[in-house]
Design an enzyme around this catalytic site. Sequence first.
Site, PDB file in Angstrom:
ATOM      1  N   CYS A  20       0.825  -1.207   0.000  1.00 27.98           N
ATOM      2  CA  CYS A  20       0.000   0.000   0.000  1.00 27.98           C
ATOM      3  C   CYS A  20       0.861   1.260   0.000  1.00 27.98           C
ATOM      4  O   CYS A  20       1.440   1.584  -1.030  1.00 27.98           O
ATOM      5  CB  CYS A  20      -1.000  -0.055   1.159  1.00 27.98           C
ATOM      6  SG  CYS A  20      -2.488   0.880   0.774  1.00 27.98           S
TER       7      CYS A  20
ATOM      8  N   HIS B  61      -3.664  -5.135   0.351  1.00 27.08           N
ATOM      9  CA  HIS B  61      -3.103  -5.658   1.611  1.00 27.08           C
ATOM     10  C   HIS B  61      -3.111  -7.188   1.619  1.00 27.08           C
ATOM     11  O   HIS B  61      -4.040  -7.796   2.165  1.00 27.08           O
ATOM     12  CB  HIS B  61      -3.918  -5.138   2.800  1.00 27.08           C
ATOM     13  CG  HIS B  61      -3.741  -3.680   3.035  1.00 27.08           C
ATOM     14  ND1 HIS B  61      -2.791  -3.174   3.888  1.00 27.08           N
ATOM     15  CD2 HIS B  61      -4.376  -2.618   2.489  1.00 27.08           C
ATOM     16  CE1 HIS B  61      -2.851  -1.850   3.874  1.00 27.08           C
ATOM     17  NE2 HIS B  61      -3.809  -1.487   3.039  1.00 27.08           N
TER      18      HIS B  61
ATOM     19  N   GLU C 133      -1.497  -9.156   3.370  1.00 28.34           N
ATOM     20  CA  GLU C 133      -1.367  -9.709   4.732  1.00 28.34           C
ATOM     21  C   GLU C 133      -2.730 -10.070   5.331  1.00 28.34           C
ATOM     22  O   GLU C 133      -2.807 -10.884   6.247  1.00 28.34           O
ATOM     23  CB  GLU C 133      -0.614  -8.718   5.634  1.00 28.34           C
ATOM     24  CG  GLU C 133      -1.368  -7.467   6.081  1.00 28.34           C
ATOM     25  CD  GLU C 133      -1.342  -6.322   5.074  1.00 28.34           C
ATOM     26  OE1 GLU C 133      -1.059  -6.568   3.881  1.00 28.34           O
ATOM     27  OE2 GLU C 133      -1.618  -5.169   5.478  1.00 28.34           O
TER      28      GLU C 133
HETATM   29  N1  GLN Z   1      -2.080   6.667   2.749  1.00 28.56           N
HETATM   30  C1  GLN Z   1      -2.175   5.915   1.532  1.00 28.56           C
HETATM   31  C2  GLN Z   1      -3.534   6.045   0.861  1.00 28.56           C
HETATM   32  O1  GLN Z   1      -4.498   6.399   1.468  1.00 28.56           O
HETATM   33  C3  GLN Z   1      -1.836   4.458   1.776  1.00 28.56           C
HETATM   34  C4  GLN Z   1      -2.795   3.762   2.678  1.00 28.56           C
HETATM   35  C5  GLN Z   1      -2.300   2.469   3.232  1.00 28.56           C
HETATM   36  O2  GLN Z   1      -1.091   2.203   3.275  1.00 28.56           O
HETATM   37  N2  GLN Z   1      -3.202   1.653   3.712  1.00 28.56           N
HETATM   38  O3  GLN Z   1      -3.664   5.784  -0.294  1.00 28.56           O
END
Ligand code: GLN
Length: 559
Positions: free
Chosen positions: A390, A516, A518
């Site tokens: 992410c 994600h 994970e």
């Molecule tokens: N802050 C980033 C976004 O909103 C990444 C979010 C995250 O790592 N879950 O896109």
Amino acid sequence: MARPKNVKHIFVTGGVISSIGKGILSASLGMLLKSRGLKVTIQKYDPYINVDPGTMSPYQHGEVYVTDDGAEADLDLGHYERFLDDATSQTSNLTMGRVYKSVIDKERNGDYLGATVQVVPHVIDEIKDRMAEQAKNSNLDVLITEIGGTIGDIESLPFLEAMRQMKLDMGDGNLLNIHLTFVPYIKAASELKTKPTQHSVKMLLGVGIQPDILVCRSEKQLSREIKNKVGHFCNLNEYDVIGLSDCATIYEVPLMLLQEQLDLRVLKKLGLKGFQEPDLEYWRNFCNKVKFPTGGEVTVGICGKYTEYPDAYKSILESFIHAGASNNVKVNVKLLRAEDAEEPNFDFAKALDGVHGLLVAPGFGDRGTEGKVKYIQYVREKNIPFFGICLGMQCASIEFARNVCGMPEANSTEFNKRVRFAIIDLMEHQKKVKEKGGSMRLGSYPCIITEGSKAHASYQKFLVNERHRHRYEFNNEYRKIFEESGMVFSGTSPNGELIEIIELKNHRWFVAVQFHPELKSRVQKVHPLFHGFVEAAKEYRQGSHQTDMSVEMPSFTPL
Ligand code: GLN
């Protein structure tokens, strides 16, 4: 095997101290009952007033878990999924905030016209209604409800009162309370002390609840005498006092509970007969691999900004345990504070000494992002395995734009609104969003994988579904220059518009994902990308000398 006519309820409460493992206990019991052939669901009730944990800092709450259907939820749901291999959903996590919100909305709507709206009966009835709704779930035999917090907290009282009333409404044999307590071991006296447990049970009795089973967490094994003593003071048969001493891995907890016959006590008390012996061969093998891998150790670095608080990376840490077992190695984790790398003379070689792969973690806000970018530059140039998740993928894109594509001012508009090269930008549909709660791109979305890519080598599939939690995305204006400079977009949304996976051709293993992974790794299904990353780290450990990638990058034309 006689399936129960009505859904049987099990409430798991905790006493003495917090963080003694109600989530693991619930997940382990759920897993044991499931492996006996029962259809089990676990849900979490949290006493706080936030509608969900989505707006809380990881320092407050640890990781925010995301379900397929887009709930931002408590991290215990991660344990339920990892142990049961069943997806949780929006209804799996109820907070007191959600209960109050619904009661207040109903009051404004005039649903209680004439009444004074109160905790008793309106809030309690709302909780009971939600419970009944969840229990309607098709074919469900057992619904396990874990109640957050510790007995004695003011805010969880309505949940306990709902449980008390339900037990009365449903009659014996239909609802159990399993109370998890802590039995401290006092070294100086070489003794386990049961008094805190007795007090905790008294507190439960004070709100009208006699626990049916006590699970006593302790450093040392509980002797028969101690069980007897606890039972004697807490109105329980000694067989209903279950010992749970510290295990080498949380995945051993179900095995220990099986040995203590917790599942049998539960079946007996719920009047469930004729269920098969659980087949836990896979599980035992898994635990053996976790405890005694024959392939040695690898060390991965996790670069993030919550390094003092590992609960913020709960699912990532668990995924490494799974991927360690599937690679037959022990995975050591070194937490690396991203901000440290922002110091002018930061020694990357020293920080990454003995590290065989670097994962850059998810996150929000700009704190530590410059450090993350620098770490990524180092591992890209040194050909050290890299996995970005992410925000980790967003930082990898920024790094690539700055140091390979010749755009030194590249950044994300999350960190700098007026940046010249907005490599990462707000998603179109996010531009009008004002509310912070539950408004990100959340939940499971399909992703198409490119043949021949490292992602494909791991997944062995062309279509995968992965869970998301973000507002920003890769800016498509920069696709061309990235591709010309050696970046591969190996995963996109089915319409090709959203970049979901990036990777580098000329690198040992450099894969970063917008989603994600994970959140989907389980004991029974290790996530392919975690497996692939640990495999790459293992290969890197085994040998080949570092190559300096900074000279091997293809030439490019800066914008
Ligand atoms: N802050 C980033 C976004 O909103 C990444 C979010 C995250 O790592 N879950 O896109």
